[in-house]
Design a protein around this motif. Structure first.
Motif, PDB file in Angstrom:
ATOM      1  N   GLU A   1      82.881  58.565  -2.984  1.00 26.47           N
ATOM      2  CA  GLU A   1      83.018  58.220  -1.573  1.00 26.47           C
ATOM      3  C   GLU A   1      84.326  58.772  -1.012  1.00 26.47           C
ATOM      4  O   GLU A   1      85.327  58.903  -1.718  1.00 26.47           O
ATOM      5  CB  GLU A   1      82.976  56.702  -1.398  1.00 26.47           C
ATOM      6  CG  GLU A   1      81.646  56.097  -1.797  1.00 26.47           C
ATOM      7  CD  GLU A   1      81.639  54.589  -1.580  1.00 26.47           C
ATOM      8  OE1 GLU A   1      82.634  54.072  -1.030  1.00 26.47           O
ATOM      9  OE2 GLU A   1      80.651  53.948  -1.946  1.00 26.47           O
ATOM     10  N   LYS A   2      84.295  59.095   0.261  1.00 29.41           N
ATOM     11  CA  LYS A   2      85.443  59.730   0.899  1.00 29.41           C
ATOM     12  C   LYS A   2      86.682  58.830   0.865  1.00 29.41           C
ATOM     13  O   LYS A   2      87.815  59.306   0.781  1.00 29.41           O
ATOM     14  CB  LYS A   2      85.085  60.079   2.343  1.00 29.41           C
ATOM     15  CG  LYS A   2      86.147  60.931   3.043  1.00 29.41           C
ATOM     16  CD  LYS A   2      85.702  61.317   4.435  1.00 29.41           C
ATOM     17  CE  LYS A   2      86.719  62.251   5.088  1.00 29.41           C
ATOM     18  NZ  LYS A   2      88.066  61.670   5.140  1.00 29.41           N
ATOM     19  N   GLU A   3      86.485  57.515   0.902  1.00 24.50           N
ATOM     20  CA  GLU A   3      87.619  56.596   0.875  1.00 24.50           C
ATOM     21  C   GLU A   3      88.410  56.737  -0.427  1.00 24.50           C
ATOM     22  O   GLU A   3      89.642  56.838  -0.416  1.00 24.50           O
ATOM     23  CB  GLU A   3      87.121  55.158   1.033  1.00 24.50           C
ATOM     24  CG  GLU A   3      88.231  54.115   0.983  1.00 24.50           C
ATOM     25  CD  GLU A   3      87.692  52.710   1.091  1.00 24.50           C
ATOM     26  OE1 GLU A   3      88.507  51.768   1.031  1.00 24.50           O
ATOM     27  OE2 GLU A   3      86.456  52.543   1.222  1.00 24.50           O
ATOM     28  N   PHE A   4      87.716  56.764  -1.554  1.00 26.08           N
ATOM     29  CA  PHE A   4      88.390  56.912  -2.840  1.00 26.08           C
ATOM     30  C   PHE A   4      88.913  58.343  -3.022  1.00 26.08           C
ATOM     31  O   PHE A   4      89.948  58.547  -3.663  1.00 26.08           O
ATOM     32  CB  PHE A   4      87.431  56.556  -3.977  1.00 26.08           C
ATOM     33  CG  PHE A   4      86.992  55.123  -3.957  1.00 26.08           C
ATOM     34  CD1 PHE A   4      87.824  54.122  -4.438  1.00 26.08           C
ATOM     35  CD2 PHE A   4      85.757  54.767  -3.438  1.00 26.08           C
ATOM     36  CE1 PHE A   4      87.419  52.800  -4.417  1.00 26.08           C
ATOM     37  CE2 PHE A   4      85.356  53.451  -3.411  1.00 26.08           C
ATOM     38  CZ  PHE A   4      86.180  52.457  -3.900  1.00 26.08           C
TER      39      PHE A   4
ATOM     40  N   ASP B   1      90.105  60.294  -0.640  1.00 27.25           N
ATOM     41  CA  ASP B   1      91.359  60.397   0.102  1.00 27.25           C
ATOM     42  C   ASP B   1      92.466  59.596  -0.562  1.00 27.25           C
ATOM     43  O   ASP B   1      93.634  60.008  -0.560  1.00 27.25           O
ATOM     44  CB  ASP B   1      91.160  59.924   1.543  1.00 27.25           C
ATOM     45  CG  ASP B   1      90.175  60.810   2.300  1.00 27.25           C
ATOM     46  OD1 ASP B   1      89.976  61.963   1.871  1.00 27.25           O
ATOM     47  OD2 ASP B   1      89.598  60.346   3.304  1.00 27.25           O
ATOM     48  N   LEU B   2      92.112  58.444  -1.146  1.00 29.43           N
ATOM     49  CA  LEU B   2      93.115  57.616  -1.814  1.00 29.43           C
ATOM     50  C   LEU B   2      93.680  58.325  -3.038  1.00 29.43           C
ATOM     51  O   LEU B   2      94.890  58.262  -3.310  1.00 29.43           O
ATOM     52  CB  LEU B   2      92.492  56.274  -2.228  1.00 29.43           C
ATOM     53  CG  LEU B   2      93.415  55.270  -2.917  1.00 29.43           C
ATOM     54  CD1 LEU B   2      94.562  54.884  -1.978  1.00 29.43           C
ATOM     55  CD2 LEU B   2      92.645  54.035  -3.359  1.00 29.43           C
TER      56      LEU B   2
END
Length: 298
Positions: free
Chosen positions: A219-222, A224-225
């Motif tokens: 997922e893009k959230e992870f 970017d993190l």
């Protein structure tokens, strides 16, 4: 004043004797006034140009000519250069061609020069069909649809490597679009150039993206993190490890070799000579002589 009138009359008589039959246009008839005479002379001089009233312009010589280079003659006159032009054109097309069409398009004497034709036929990438009398280029791959493309990618990946997208495009022009579709379907993995993101290499994706088996995109959230994390420098890293009760691993230190003090360089003056051990063989005289002194011992 009378002198000026005489010169004017002499000029008019001279102008009247001129032959204007070979001129493009006839001058105006001479008038009685000096204005008419001067205008007629002006018209006659203007006609001597190009008939438009303006003197002809001289053409400027070309200044961009490089005499040290040969003139641009298209495909050149060298037989090997003409061969390269013909083969490259055959490579750029997907359909077989007649020999005459190749010669016309490439501007080469392929259909009239027997030596050039023999080299063209003997080329390892040129295929000739005697039934149709057509020539075609022998590409590395012969697929023409997306399914055959995927099969070729699978075969190459099982051998331990990928395929260059440029090579696939030479065999089939629609290959890049088909590869992007296969990438969206999760069938292949693609590497791209850093500068402009163009397709570079393609590999078969052996792990299909499923919820049970994995292989789904992160997922893009992870994503970017993960990329937002920064690795501290060496000084800050040691401090953070100490604050957590950890210790940095020490690199394996190599033990330096101790130089042998007994080894001496050849030709070096000074120092005691090296002692040689003497092997005693005449042991039957041991009781009568000091064998150590007899054999050179000290």
């Amino acid at each position: 004043m009378s002198k000026l009138l005489k010169e004017q009359a002499a000029f008019k008589s001279t102008l009247a004797r001129q032959d204007f039959t070979s001129w493009h246009s006839q001058p105006k008839p001479l008038g009685s006034s000096s204005t008419a005479g001067s205008s007629s002379a002006g018209d006659g001089l203007a006609v001597a140009g190009d008939g438009s009233g303006t003197p002809p312009k001289k053409k400027k010589p070309k200044t961009n000519i490089v005499y040290s280079q040969p003139a641009d003659t298209g495909t050149g006159t060298n037989i090997n250069t003409q061969l390269v032009y013909a083969v490259n054109h055959l490579k750029s097309t997907q359909n077989p061609m007649r020999l005459q069409d190749i010669a016309i398009v490439t501007n080469t004497p392929l259909d009239t020069d027997p030596v050039l034709l023999e080299k063209f036929k003997a080329h390892d990438r040129v295929l000739y069909d005697p039934k149709t009398d057509l020539y075609s280029y022998k590409h590395e791959y012969t697929f023409r649809n997306k399914a055959a493309l995927l099969t070729e990618i699978q075969r190459q990946t099982r051998k331990g490597g990928g395929i260059s997208v440029r090579t696939l495009k030479e065999s089939w022009k629609e290959a890049p679009q088909a590869i992007e579709e296969l990438e969206k379907e999760g069938e292949v993995l693609v590497t791209r150039t850093v500068k402009d993101g163009q397709l570079r290499m393609v590999f078969w994706n052996e792990i299909k993206p499923t919820e049970e088996g994995g292989g789904m995109p992160v997922e893009k959230e992870f994503h970017d993190l993960w990329h937002s994390l920064k690795v501290p420098n060496d000084v800050d890293l040691l401090k953070q490890l100490e604050s957590e009760g950890l210790q940095a691993t020490a690199a394996e230190s190599t033990v330096p070799k101790v130089p042998n003090g007994n080894a001496k360089k050849k030709g070096k003056k000074g120092g005691a000579p090296k002692q040689r051990q003497v092997r005693i063989t005449n042991t039957h005289l041991k009781n009568e002589f000091d064998l150590g002194n007899v054999n050179g011992g000290k």
